[in-house]
Enzyme design. Structure first.
Site, PDB file in Angstrom:
ATOM      1  N   HIS A 301     111.464  -5.932 -84.184  1.00  0.00           N
ATOM      2  CA  HIS A 301     110.824  -5.627 -82.897  1.00  0.00           C
ATOM      3  C   HIS A 301     111.859  -4.944 -82.020  1.00  0.00           C
ATOM      4  O   HIS A 301     112.908  -5.542 -81.738  1.00  0.00           O
ATOM      5  CB  HIS A 301     110.435  -6.916 -82.163  1.00  0.00           C
ATOM      6  CG  HIS A 301     109.278  -7.645 -82.754  1.00  0.00           C
ATOM      7  ND1 HIS A 301     108.859  -8.860 -82.264  1.00  0.00           N
ATOM      8  CD2 HIS A 301     108.442  -7.323 -83.765  1.00  0.00           C
ATOM      9  CE1 HIS A 301     107.815  -9.266 -82.966  1.00  0.00           C
ATOM     10  NE2 HIS A 301     107.535  -8.364 -83.879  1.00  0.00           N
ATOM     11  N   ASP A 354     108.122  -3.045 -79.492  1.00  0.00           N
ATOM     12  CA  ASP A 354     107.575  -4.307 -78.985  1.00  0.00           C
ATOM     13  C   ASP A 354     107.320  -4.132 -77.495  1.00  0.00           C
ATOM     14  O   ASP A 354     108.127  -3.540 -76.785  1.00  0.00           O
ATOM     15  CB  ASP A 354     108.602  -5.412 -79.219  1.00  0.00           C
ATOM     16  CG  ASP A 354     108.027  -6.796 -79.021  1.00  0.00           C
ATOM     17  OD1 ASP A 354     106.793  -6.920 -79.049  1.00  0.00           O
ATOM     18  OD2 ASP A 354     108.809  -7.745 -78.846  1.00  0.00           O
ATOM     19  N   HIS A 355     106.241  -4.628 -77.064  1.00  0.00           N
ATOM     20  CA  HIS A 355     105.843  -4.523 -75.653  1.00  0.00           C
ATOM     21  C   HIS A 355     106.012  -3.077 -75.155  1.00  0.00           C
ATOM     22  O   HIS A 355     106.617  -2.241 -75.805  1.00  0.00           O
ATOM     23  CB  HIS A 355     106.659  -5.460 -74.754  1.00  0.00           C
ATOM     24  CG  HIS A 355     106.451  -6.906 -75.087  1.00  0.00           C
ATOM     25  ND1 HIS A 355     107.025  -7.934 -74.400  1.00  0.00           N
ATOM     26  CD2 HIS A 355     105.705  -7.485 -76.054  1.00  0.00           C
ATOM     27  CE1 HIS A 355     106.663  -9.092 -74.924  1.00  0.00           C
ATOM     28  NE2 HIS A 355     105.878  -8.829 -75.930  1.00  0.00           N
ATOM     29  N   TYR A 371     101.009  -5.092 -74.288  1.00  0.00           N
ATOM     30  CA  TYR A 371     100.548  -4.279 -75.425  1.00  0.00           C
ATOM     31  C   TYR A 371      99.616  -3.133 -75.032  1.00  0.00           C
ATOM     32  O   TYR A 371      98.577  -2.929 -75.651  1.00  0.00           O
ATOM     33  CB  TYR A 371      99.887  -5.181 -76.478  1.00  0.00           C
ATOM     34  CG  TYR A 371     100.913  -6.041 -77.173  1.00  0.00           C
ATOM     35  CD1 TYR A 371     101.570  -5.584 -78.300  1.00  0.00           C
ATOM     36  CD2 TYR A 371     101.263  -7.287 -76.659  1.00  0.00           C
ATOM     37  CE1 TYR A 371     102.547  -6.352 -78.910  1.00  0.00           C
ATOM     38  CE2 TYR A 371     102.247  -8.061 -77.263  1.00  0.00           C
ATOM     39  CZ  TYR A 371     102.875  -7.576 -78.392  1.00  0.00           C
ATOM     40  OH  TYR A 371     103.848  -8.329 -78.989  1.00  0.00           O
TER      41      TYR A 371
HETATM   42  C1  DNO Z   1     105.346 -11.202 -78.172  1.00  0.00           C
HETATM   43  C2  DNO Z   1     105.595 -11.419 -79.593  1.00  0.00           C
HETATM   44  C3  DNO Z   1     105.529 -12.876 -79.988  1.00  0.00           C
HETATM   45  C4  DNO Z   1     105.532 -12.982 -81.492  1.00  0.00           C
HETATM   46  C5  DNO Z   1     105.537 -14.356 -82.017  1.00  0.00           C
HETATM   47  C6  DNO Z   1     105.834 -14.333 -83.489  1.00  0.00           C
HETATM   48  O1  DNO Z   1     104.858 -10.215 -77.783  1.00  0.00           O
HETATM   49  O2  DNO Z   1     106.780 -10.844 -79.975  1.00  0.00           O
HETATM   50  O3  DNO Z   1     104.346 -13.441 -79.493  1.00  0.00           O
HETATM   51  O4  DNO Z   1     104.386 -12.393 -81.993  1.00  0.00           O
HETATM   52  O5  DNO Z   1     106.462 -15.148 -81.373  1.00  0.00           O
HETATM   53  O6  DNO Z   1     105.443 -15.519 -84.070  1.00  0.00           O
END
Ligand code: DNO
Length: 398
Positions: A301, A354-355, A371
């Site tokens: 991520h 990620d995000h 997201y």
């Molecule tokens: C947040 C994500 C977490 C991730 C979980 C994996 O956006 O990175 O919610 O999905 O912690 O189990």
């Protein structure tokens, strides 16, 4: 590196075709409608896989499961934990048979990622996720009234927390509770204050060592099934990487990661390198962690945070913030090259942006917090640029 994108399934506003337009070809998804602890049937897995591959022109594949959730009874080793292990193993076998070979999970008690603000305004418009230390302190000390919570904060944060609480309206407090609960994926296990108190109580006897023991027992039970199924499990670090609400967290530092990987030495027991989660800890040097455990990273991520002295942090631009993203991508490309040279079939590392900030037309859309489409598309594009430049400069495979 395989460019992937988290898709929340058929209810996601962002369609598979949009993901392809963003330039990703790998899908990261989970069967969020299945309650925690139940087996994912071969049929349900096949159905999701068929959705992803239905339009062959998109060229998508289901690369990673994020996550197969770990039931609280496994983390506490209470109730029918043995049955839960068995069902988790069966899910891994069913996934492996369907050719889905990378499975992310986390072992954070009660809460998953935790923020206090889901829409912190950015200059020029748009929003970011944010963690305010004083708001979290206000939540624990004045809303939840957790005994001993004050001891976890410096006086200055406690003073700001009290001032925030005294000035807060009922809707401010409701918003704070909703923000803190927002990290829990899927439709299950959102707590109100009473429910959260009960959950915390159920962990009263579980200290850091006990939680570590429970994780190791779980891994010993499921890693052999993962190996047989050809599945690589990869634990996601704690977000933020510190104890919260008096609950221990055990995947927050380089030392924690080393303990987990050494406890069950198998390629099927790996790491999700989450630069944002680890990067929120002042004790973590993320490129160094990436380099140290490179051969056990199965999923990545990429995200950045800017930390503040009181423990608050802001989700930054993917290439902004405190973590040197270029250094991390460099480590990952070199690790890929090593795997390729060693003749590994699955040498390409799946990563996802990620995000992302809510930008432009993202604002006001009912997407999951963190997201949105455009903010993630921007993050992916920036990382793709770094990746392409580094690969070209160093003669490495993308
Ligand atoms: C947040 C994500 C977490 C991730 C979980 C994996 O956006 O990175 O919610 O999905 O912690 O189990």
């Amino acid at each position: 590196m395989e460019q992937t994108w988290r898709w929340w399934g058929p209810k996601d506003l962002i369609r598979l075709a949009h993901i392809r337009q963003a330039g990703a070809t790998g899908i990261v998804t989970a069967l969020h409608d299945i309650p925690y602890g139940e087996t994912w049937s071969a049929e349900a897995i096949a159905e999701r896989k068929a959705m992803i591959t239905a339009d062959a022109s998109l060229g998508l594949r289901w690369s990673v499961v994020e996550s197969v959730p770990v039931h609280e009874d496994i983390k506490r080793r209470t109730g029918d934990w043995q049955g839960l292990y068995d069902r988790y193993c069966q899910t891994l076998r069913n996934l492996g048979r369907a050719g889905v070979d990378t499975v992310c999970y986390n072992f954070m008690p009660v809460l998953d990622w935790t923020r206090t603000e889901l829409r912190h305004p950015l200059p020029g418009g748009g929003n970011a996720l944010r963690y305010n230390a004083h708001e979290f302190a206000a939540f624990e000390c004045h809303m939840l009234r957790r005994p001993g919570a004050e001891a976890d904060y410096p006086d200055a944060v406690l003073t700001t927390a009290k001032a925030w609480f005294d000035a807060s309206s009922e809707s401010d407090r409701a918003r704070l509770l909703t923000s803190i609960m927002a990290g829990l994926p899927g439709a299950f296990d959102r707590y109100d204050i009473e429910g959260l108190r009960r959950m915390l109580q159920s962990y009263a006897e579980i200290d850091r060592d006990a939680l570590r023991d429970n994780l190791v027992a779980f891994l010993r039970a499921i890693v052999p099934a993962a190996e047989e199924a050809g599945v690589r499990l990869c634990i996601h670090p704690d977000d933020p990487p510190r104890a919260l609400l008096g609950l221990s967290r055990i995947c927050s530092s380089a030392e924690d990661i080393g303990f987990i990987l050494d406890a069950v030495p198998s390629a099927a027991n790996g790491l999700t390198l989450c630069t944002g989660s680890l990067g929120a800890g002042v004790h973590n040097d993320v490129p160094a962690i990436a380099a140290r455990y490179a051969d056990r990273i199965s999923f990545v991520h990429l995200r950045n945070v800017a930390k503040e002295p009181d423990g608050s942090f802001m989700e930054a631009d993917h290439l902004g913030g405190d973590t040197d993203m270029v250094a991390v991508v460099d480590v990952l490309l070199r690790e890929q090259a090593r795997r390729k040279a060693a003749g590994e079939a699955n040498w390409r590392l799946p990563f996802r942006p990620d995000h992302g900030h809510e930008l432009l037309d993202d604002v006001g859309k009912a997407t999951h917090p963190g997201y949105p489409a455009i903010g993630r598309l921007r993050g992916l594009a920036e990382i793709r640029g770094v990746m392409t430049a580094l690969a070209w400069q160093n003669g490495l495979a993308l």
